[in-house]
Design an enzyme around this catalytic site. Sequence first.
Site, short mmCIF file in Angstrom:
data_model
loop_
_atom_site.label_atom_id
_atom_site.label_comp_id
_atom_site.label_asym_id
_atom_site.label_seq_id
_atom_site.Cartn_x
_atom_site.Cartn_y
_atom_site.Cartn_z
N ARG A 49 -5.52 0.31 1.72
CA ARG A 49 -4.29 -0.40 2.09
C ARG A 49 -3.17 -0.02 1.13
NH1 ARG A 49 -7.12 -6.38 2.47
NH2 ARG A 49 -8.51 -5.94 4.23
N ASP A 51 0.79 -0.65 -0.26
CA ASP A 51 1.69 -1.78 -0.42
C ASP A 51 3.03 -1.52 0.27
OD1 ASP A 51 -0.16 -3.13 -2.03
OD2 ASP A 51 0.59 -2.13 -3.84
N TYR A 109 -3.62 9.89 -5.30
CA TYR A 109 -2.24 9.42 -5.18
C TYR A 109 -1.32 10.35 -5.96
CZ TYR A 109 -3.31 4.88 -3.07
OH TYR A 109 -3.71 3.89 -2.20
N ARG A 196 0.83 2.06 -9.84
CA ARG A 196 2.18 1.68 -10.25
C ARG A 196 2.18 1.04 -11.64
NH1 ARG A 196 3.89 -1.94 -5.40
NH2 ARG A 196 5.72 -2.32 -6.73
#
Length: 265
Positions: A49, A51, A109, A196
Amino acid sequence: MRVALVLEYDGSRYCGWQSQPQSCSIQDALEAALSAIAKERIRVITAGRTDTGVHALYQVVHFDTSVHRPLTAWVRGVNAFLPNDIAILWATEVSDKFHARYSAVERRYLYLLLSQPARPGIHHHKVGWHHLPLALERMQFAGNILIGEHDFSAFRAAECQAKSPIRTMTQLHITRHGNLFVFDLRANAFLQHMVRNIIGCLVYIGKGKYPPEWMYELLENCDRTYAAPTFSAAGLYLAGVKYDGDWCMPELAEVPLIPGMSLYH
């Protein structure tokens, strides 16, 4: 029948991946388009998932359906019902044993961070931004501290629902292209906001607020409140999901992200 899809999307105007009552998510848009082709209600399972505001270059989902359609229908047909900022890239039939989330062995990522005095205009929503100069070597040293199996509690969101904070980071590669920093992270899985939060800490180190060794302290104390604030979602891209070769999932090809620069898998 179970079908696996690879898709990409610009997450700028969506409230994240997961379905919401107001139908503002990537999942909502995808399930509506798939249901229009299948002529039945389709629910999808995702590899991970993302954000609000996070993008994907290579997201994987699977779904079950009682209807048979050619693979072109699950790509071009579904794309005809999707908004322009979401696109199916590839589809295949898979065994009932395949699971987009639980069959995955690694996630990748990318984070793109622009370091310059003025905020970006053209690339707004596509890159993160920091107004001060950043020291590449300091961030590289700190990033290497995170490689391996660790308790990443200091980098997880307070609302993270993962049963364990233990994750194995296999890569944290940082490069610089002019005033653009590219962070390339790979792990068996990521906690909520983990990337992040890591980027926020690396920026603190890169601008000199803390020494690179601060990363050891964060891993040791396992306390989110000691770490840097969560960094912007704008520069974050889900760039790959790896599966065992038996599933024959496609490799991620060249990824053009910023004009004049390409990143490779």
